[in-house]
Enzyme design. Structure first.
Site, PDB file in Angstrom:
ATOM      1  N   HIS A 128      -9.900   2.900   0.349  1.00 10.80           N
ATOM      2  CA  HIS A 128      -9.904   2.522   1.721  1.00 10.80           C
ATOM      3  C   HIS A 128     -10.856   1.321   1.788  1.00 10.80           C
ATOM      4  CE1 HIS A 128      -9.137   4.101   6.163  1.00 10.80           C
ATOM      5  NE2 HIS A 128      -8.119   4.132   5.585  1.00 10.80           N
ATOM      6  N   HIS A 185       0.563  -1.227   0.165  1.00  2.00           N
ATOM      7  CA  HIS A 185       0.041   0.091   0.116  1.00  2.00           C
ATOM      8  C   HIS A 185       0.761   1.218   0.139  1.00  2.00           C
ATOM      9  CE1 HIS A 185      -3.623   2.220   1.006  1.00  2.00           C
ATOM     10  NE2 HIS A 185      -2.962   3.023   1.642  1.00  2.00           N
TER      11      HIS A 185
END
Length: 749
Positions: free
Chosen positions: A104, A55
């Site tokens: 998210h 990420h």
């Protein structure tokens, strides 16, 4: 247990460390030891593990993302590009706009409300960190099957989180999408975007230069929520048993963020910061290493000065915590006093936690003991880079050969009518008002277009009426059939949506959502999609200013459809010239712009009527997209059209129904020569729009289209209170409205 200091680590090289549990590979751990010339301390291991996660480091995607720079079109509007918190473009009159879309996804599956809320909070702080006032948010969402029990668990929480956080901040939610598909069952996609506005001279960058300058942490106290959160959670697949064994999802406090925004903007106005960074994924590990790496390189931090919500947190936990509503600023010593005064005024906790140094090391201390001594670039910018193997999946040929055009079509007018009603009431084509009505779309008073319009639009100067528009799009079904074309179609649709509103497309942000990069088939999808998007951005002259990659979106062996979500930002000189989608007056003439072909691969019709995915997606013609955009923008500016709606999912009939219901006027349509009623209504050929032209402007409009070489076919008139396709069927608007607006409430009530 005694503190694991740098001195202790140097003297205990054989101590076993939990590198695998933190998501590191054996070779990555070995490389950390090589960089440091010793084993890492626990605090250093924590920093490297979160910063080298998929990420944060983009280690599997970097080699492909470079194309966005290598193929970037020349664009005088670009002020800040890829590499900062968000891209910045010049929109004229001295204004700059910064915008970005991020994901998210995984946190929102685990804890839908807080996952979505903190997604909004994080993207807003990215925009704030550039020096801008956030002015609007958007939210592209993907969920599993609409009637699946877990969708009823996830969707209401996500929507409440987005609305609750954004509404409390006083930010209008002006755009986005909601898509349902079984492929997202265990991996909903919660993407969040934000737009911010500033003057050119107010742009701020994330860098820590100037030895002696102070490092100030301000905002909320640091807690145990989100430790290893998005940075590690978004770097692994879910197992098939669901959300167990998860790092804590961050907890948001929108009131604290509102104070942080206003405090930061006042600090900017007084020019008190030399560099600034928000704390999002990887928390202090990210902020300190990135600021030092982008600046002079040296930084000293006293970690025990960090204000805590939980006094039992270890140094490693403090460094990994992703607690929300925090920022890190670099401030000259003479300005620290005023900085702290402003923070106190806004009731924002602010603490000097260190300073910029002459050296080239990031050094962190805990009660006087050194626990971190690293070259910051190796943490923040020189992580692993993988050229993962990729290969076209074996099943791709068979999927493309399964042509949707061969599916049984309606046998008569009654069946055609029934399929129109079935389409407009299907979860993906039905009204999303149940969702969007939970968002405040008009707070601040500058929203001029919002859902369900083609693009959201806000006024950014109340005297000149300068405005910006944004649209987000991405069709995972198209991308599954052909990732290269699918990414280009996502860009083309967002570009077309912005142009249909009357704004000139300027630049792009993206959120690339894919399965596991360790699967060669998924990496092929990713490679093709990024190549397609880069090529199309170059052709359209819309540079990628930044964005996000979200990988490991799969449960067990089942990956989501490749879903590149593309956000296009546009600028409009006068928002009073905007074009809405709703039919505004009876007697207006309806024109279909572009060419309609037999293109049904990945179409809404094939999904709704036949539960089918196969064939090829619609062909992409980027030159046609540019021409169509130019016509739509010119017609809007010069008052030649009163309504415009792009044609995409669901084809012409979907667009006409939406425009009719939005404006409250019906339409009489005539099937053009050479087309069947079925193809006319349901084809999803790209590069098309339907426009409503006042009779007084018909000649001027058609002359312009003819002179520019854009096909423009008169297909009907705005009239009455029904949708009538002459010679085929009539659907009263009341019946269409019931079908279109009843689905989502019935599924989610």
């Amino acid at each position: 247990m005694s503190l694991d200091t740098v001195k202790h680590a140097t003297g205990t090289p054989d101590t076993e460390q939990p590198w695998a549990e933190l998501g590191l590979k054996q070779d990555e751990y070995s490389r950390i030891r090589e960089i440091l010339g010793r084993r890492p301390t626990g605090a250093e291991l924590a920093m490297y593990s979160v910063m080298w996660s998929e990420h944060c480091s983009y280690k599997s995607s970097k080699v492909h993302l470079r194309q966005f720079g290598e193929k970037a079109p020349e664009n005088d509007a670009m002020l800040v590009g890829i590499g900062e918190n968000a891209g910045v473009v010049d929109v004229g009159q001295g204004y700059a706009v910064t915008f970005k879309v991020e994901s998210h996804n995984h946190p929102s599956y685990i804890e839908p409300y807080q996952g979505a809320a903190t997604g909004v909070g994080g993207i807003v702080r990215d925009i704030l960190a550039m020096g801008a006032r956030p002015v609007a948010v958007v939210d592209p969402l993907r969920f599993g099957a609409a009637d699946h029990p877990d969708t009823r668990r996830v969707l209401p929480g996500v929507v409440a989180g987005i609305g609750g956080y954004g509404n409390c901040l006083g930010l209008p939610n002006i755009g986005g999408e909601v898509v349902f598909d079984p492929c997202y069952q265990g991996n909903p996609l919660v993407n969040a975007g934000c737009i911010g506005v500033m003057k050119h001279e107010d742009i701020h960058l994330a860098q820590a230069s100037g030895p002696g300058n102070k490092v100030i942490l301000y905002g909320a106290r640091t807690g145990g929520d989100g430790i290893g959160g998005v940075s590690v959670l978004a770097s692994e697949t879910f197992d098939s048993t669901g959300p167990a064994k998860r790092p804590a999802v961050q907890v948001g406090d929108p009131f604290q963020e509102k104070l942080l925004i206003e405090c930061t903007l006042e600090i900017f106005r007084e020019k008190l910061v030399a560099g600034i960074q928000d704390l999002g994924g990887a928390g202090l590990s990210c902020a300190t290493s990135e600021l030092a790496s982008a600046g002079s390189g040296g930084m000293h931090i006293d970690l025990d000065t960090v204000p805590l919500r939980d006094a039992t947190l270890s140094p490693e936990e403090i460094l990994m915590s992703e607690s929300q509503e925090r920022m890190c600023a670099i401030v000259e010593p003479g300005k620290v006093g005023r900085f702290l005064e402003i923070c106190e005024k806004w009731d924002v906790i602010a603490t000097v936690i260190g300073e910029v140094t002459e050296g080239e090391r990031l050094e962190i201390f805990w009660h006087g003991e050194q626990i971190v001594d690293v070259p910051p670039r190796t943490v923040a910018h020189e992580g692993p880079v993988y050229e993962r193997p990729y290969a076209r999946p074996e099943w791709q040929d068979a999927l493309q050969a399964d042509d949707a055009g061969a599916l049984p079509r309606p046998r008569d007018a009654a069946e055609l009518r029934a399929q129109v009603l079935r389409l407009i009431s299907s979860p993906n084509q039905a009204s999303k008002a149940w969702i969007t009505d939970q968002y405040d779309r008009f707070v601040q008073g500058n929203t001029v277009l919002a859902q369900p319009e083609d693009a959201g639009m806000v006024r950014i100067d109340e005297e000149t009426n300068l405005g910006v528009a944004m649209a987000t799009d991405g069709n995972g079904r198209y991308a599954k059939l052909d990732p290269y074309a699918g990414a280009q179609l996502a860009l083309a649709e967002a570009y077309r949506n912005v142009a249909a509103s009357g704004a000139r497309p300027l630049a792009v942000s993206d959120c690339l959502n894919f399965g596991s990069p360790e699967d060669p088939g998924v990496m092929w999808q990713f490679a093709e999609a990024t190549r397609g998007l880069a090529d199309a951005c170059l052709h359209l002259g819309t540079p990628v200013t930044g964005g996000n990659v979200s990988l490991y979106n799969q449960t067990g062996e089942t990956a989501i459809h490749p879903t590149p979500v593309v956000a296009v930002l546009g600028v409009i000189d006068d928002v009073n010239r905007r074009t809405p989608i709703g039919f505004a007056e009876e007697g207006q003439l309806l024109y279909l712009l572009g060419e309609t072909k037999e293109e049904f691969g990945g179409s809404a019709w094939s999904q709704v009527v036949h539960d089918h995915l196969g064939g090829l997606p619609p062909a992409v013609d980027l030159d046609r997209e540019k021409l169509l955009a130019e016509i739509l923008i010119s017609a809007s500016r010069d008052g030649m059209i009163d309504a415009a709606h792009d044609l995409s999912d669901g084809g012409l009939v979907q667009a006409v129904v939406e425009s009719a219901l939005r404006g409250g006027y019906g339409a009489r349509l005539v099937v053009p020569d050479g087309l069947s009623a079925f193809t006319f209504l349901f084809s999803e050929s790209a590069g098309r729009a339907v426009v409503a032209v006042p009779r007084s402007e018909e000649l001027r409009f058609t002359d312009m289209c003819g002179a520019r070489g854009l096909p423009a076919t008169r297909i009907g008139v705005v009239d009455g209170d029904a949708l009538e396709v002459q010679g085929e069927f009539t659907i009263p608007l009341a019946e269409a409205r019931t079908a279109h607006e009843g689905t989502i409430p019935a599924l989610l009530a």
